[in-house]
Design a protein around this motif. Sequence first.
Motif, mmCIF file in Angstrom:
data_model
loop_
_atom_site.group_PDB
_atom_site.id
_atom_site.type_symbol
_atom_site.label_atom_id
_atom_site.label_comp_id
_atom_site.label_asym_id
_atom_site.label_seq_id
_atom_site.Cartn_x
_atom_site.Cartn_y
_atom_site.Cartn_z
ATOM 1 N N ARG A 107 0.854 -1.181 0.000
ATOM 2 C CA ARG A 107 0.000 0.000 0.000
ATOM 3 C C ARG A 107 0.894 1.236 0.000
ATOM 4 O O ARG A 107 1.967 1.234 0.600
ATOM 5 C CB ARG A 107 -0.931 0.019 1.216
ATOM 6 C CG ARG A 107 -1.818 -1.201 1.322
ATOM 7 C CD ARG A 107 -2.718 -1.116 2.544
ATOM 8 N NE ARG A 107 -3.545 -2.301 2.693
ATOM 9 C CZ ARG A 107 -3.250 -3.330 3.476
ATOM 10 N NH1 ARG A 107 -2.156 -3.309 4.196
ATOM 11 N NH2 ARG A 107 -4.048 -4.373 3.550
ATOM 12 N N ILE A 108 0.424 2.289 -0.652
ATOM 13 C CA ILE A 108 1.203 3.515 -0.762
ATOM 14 C C ILE A 108 0.407 4.663 -0.157
ATOM 15 O O ILE A 108 -0.723 4.939 -0.561
ATOM 16 C CB ILE A 108 1.537 3.845 -2.233
ATOM 17 C CG1 ILE A 108 2.324 2.704 -2.884
ATOM 18 C CG2 ILE A 108 2.304 5.159 -2.312
ATOM 19 C CD1 ILE A 108 3.686 2.475 -2.302
ATOM 20 N N LEU A 109 1.019 5.339 0.825
ATOM 21 C CA LEU A 109 0.417 6.520 1.424
ATOM 22 C C LEU A 109 0.919 7.746 0.660
ATOM 23 O O LEU A 109 2.129 7.924 0.484
ATOM 24 C CB LEU A 109 0.803 6.621 2.903
ATOM 25 C CG LEU A 109 0.281 7.854 3.649
ATOM 26 C CD1 LEU A 109 -1.239 7.805 3.750
ATOM 27 C CD2 LEU A 109 0.920 7.952 5.029
ATOM 28 N N ILE A 110 -0.007 8.569 0.220
ATOM 29 C CA ILE A 110 0.343 9.797 -0.501
ATOM 30 C C ILE A 110 0.126 10.961 0.458
ATOM 31 O O ILE A 110 -0.962 11.108 1.030
ATOM 32 C CB ILE A 110 -0.506 9.965 -1.774
ATOM 33 C CG1 ILE A 110 -0.458 8.692 -2.613
ATOM 34 C CG2 ILE A 110 -0.011 11.153 -2.593
ATOM 35 C CD1 ILE A 110 -1.414 8.692 -3.787
ATOM 36 N N ALA A 111 1.154 11.776 0.627
ATOM 37 C CA ALA A 111 1.079 12.826 1.636
ATOM 38 C C ALA A 111 2.015 13.973 1.281
ATOM 39 O O ALA A 111 3.003 13.803 0.555
ATOM 40 C CB ALA A 111 1.453 12.264 3.015
ATOM 41 N N TRP A 112 1.710 15.149 1.830
ATOM 42 C CA TRP A 112 2.641 16.268 1.767
ATOM 43 C C TRP A 112 3.659 16.063 2.875
ATOM 44 O O TRP A 112 3.299 15.820 4.021
ATOM 45 C CB TRP A 112 1.912 17.582 1.955
ATOM 46 C CG TRP A 112 2.841 18.771 2.002
ATOM 47 C CD1 TRP A 112 3.440 19.297 3.108
ATOM 48 C CD2 TRP A 112 3.284 19.553 0.890
ATOM 49 N NE1 TRP A 112 4.236 20.366 2.762
ATOM 50 C CE2 TRP A 112 4.158 20.548 1.408
ATOM 51 C CE3 TRP A 112 3.026 19.507 -0.475
ATOM 52 C CZ2 TRP A 112 4.767 21.495 0.589
ATOM 53 C CZ3 TRP A 112 3.635 20.448 -1.293
ATOM 54 C CH2 TRP A 112 4.496 21.423 -0.770
ATOM 55 N N CYS A 113 4.935 16.149 2.529
ATOM 56 C CA CYS A 113 6.015 15.943 3.498
ATOM 57 C C CYS A 113 6.616 17.298 3.865
ATOM 58 O O CYS A 113 7.129 18.018 2.988
ATOM 59 C CB CYS A 113 7.089 15.033 2.894
ATOM 60 S SG CYS A 113 8.532 14.798 3.965
ATOM 61 N N GLU A 114 6.551 17.657 5.146
ATOM 62 C CA GLU A 114 7.088 18.945 5.583
ATOM 63 C C GLU A 114 8.613 18.979 5.437
ATOM 64 O O GLU A 114 9.190 20.040 5.158
ATOM 65 C CB GLU A 114 6.679 19.233 7.026
ATOM 66 C CG GLU A 114 5.182 19.487 7.185
ATOM 67 C CD GLU A 114 4.819 19.973 8.579
ATOM 68 O OE1 GLU A 114 5.722 20.061 9.444
ATOM 69 O OE2 GLU A 114 3.624 20.256 8.813
ATOM 70 N N LEU A 115 9.270 17.829 5.599
ATOM 71 C CA LEU A 115 10.720 17.785 5.470
ATOM 72 C C LEU A 115 11.157 18.114 4.042
ATOM 73 O O LEU A 115 12.117 18.872 3.828
ATOM 74 C CB LEU A 115 11.238 16.403 5.881
ATOM 75 C CG LEU A 115 12.744 16.175 5.744
ATOM 76 C CD1 LEU A 115 13.505 17.080 6.713
ATOM 77 C CD2 LEU A 115 13.100 14.705 5.993
ATOM 78 N N ARG A 116 10.467 17.548 3.060
ATOM 79 C CA ARG A 116 10.835 17.762 1.657
ATOM 80 C C ARG A 116 10.131 18.965 1.034
ATOM 81 O O ARG A 116 10.534 19.428 -0.032
ATOM 82 C CB ARG A 116 10.503 16.506 0.829
ATOM 83 C CG ARG A 116 11.193 15.238 1.320
ATOM 84 C CD ARG A 116 12.686 15.386 1.342
ATOM 85 N NE ARG A 116 13.336 14.126 1.706
ATOM 86 C CZ ARG A 116 14.597 14.041 2.096
ATOM 87 N NH1 ARG A 116 15.346 15.129 2.181
ATOM 88 N NH2 ARG A 116 15.122 12.861 2.422
ATOM 89 N N GLY A 117 9.058 19.432 1.679
ATOM 90 C CA GLY A 117 8.312 20.554 1.119
ATOM 91 C C GLY A 117 7.625 20.189 -0.183
ATOM 92 O O GLY A 117 7.512 21.024 -1.097
ATOM 93 N N ALA A 118 7.167 18.944 -0.269
ATOM 94 C CA ALA A 118 6.555 18.469 -1.512
ATOM 95 C C ALA A 118 5.714 17.227 -1.224
ATOM 96 O O ALA A 118 5.803 16.644 -0.138
ATOM 97 C CB ALA A 118 7.629 18.145 -2.559
ATOM 98 N N ILE A 119 4.927 16.827 -2.215
ATOM 99 C CA ILE A 119 4.140 15.597 -2.101
ATOM 100 C C ILE A 119 5.073 14.407 -2.293
ATOM 101 O O ILE A 119 5.890 14.378 -3.215
ATOM 102 C CB ILE A 119 3.010 15.579 -3.145
ATOM 103 C CG1 ILE A 119 1.982 16.680 -2.847
ATOM 104 C CG2 ILE A 119 2.319 14.209 -3.167
ATOM 105 C CD1 ILE A 119 0.922 16.844 -3.913
#
Length: 240
Positions: free
Chosen positions: A178-190
């Motif tokens: 399964r793949i969780l799609i999320a905005w990552c604060e560390l990378r500043g991107a989806i």
Amino acid sequence: MSRASRLITLIEILRRHRFPVSAAALAAETGVSVRTLYRDIDTLRGQGADIAGEAGLGYVLRPGFTLPPLMFGEDEIEAVALGLRWVTARGDGDLARAAEQALAKIEAVLPAPLAERLQQQNLLVGPARQEAERIDTASLRAAIRAEIKLDIAYRDGEGVVSRRIIWPFALGFFETTRILIAWCELRGAIRHFRTDRIDNLLRLDQRYPKRRALLLAEWRRQQLERRPVRPQSLNAPDRN
């Protein structure tokens, strides 16, 4: 078109519109006279459809009305059953139980011929090897619904663990993972996170600042931009 089919079509037309639709437009789309359309509206109201409006003003279907399952065709029944059985086999515990319950509810209200068709299970879900997960994906689904931030420990392909604050907004189900799609604060991107690489997670009980629908729309736009452009013809000029 039979009257039953026409009523189903009328409901589906009303569902597509958020604002009132004139009787004339509805009559034209269903292929009947305006007078017959008025009778069809009255029939649907008698069956429980919450249709607001009146002659001369237009009609709109308020949320909450569902078509009786007995209106399903054989292909539709098979499609619903196959989808729910797939979720039963691939979903997390809560989701699998919900799929089983939904299938039982559908079977309970179907007329005998269609219920028998549902029980035959001609379309089967094959086995698949699921990667072991350290977390319960039901907690991911709950965070997505609530638009809540998560603090996760994530292992990359090299086994290196990093802490991430993420805004989860979608969950993809594949045959083996399964793949969780999320905005990552560390990378500043989806970013995409394999759920079997999430070692642990902490619900922060902080709503993320952007709506889930907007994040999903942005992700879809990015996916479209990344698709390779197919040439219009073999002799198309090189524009590079």
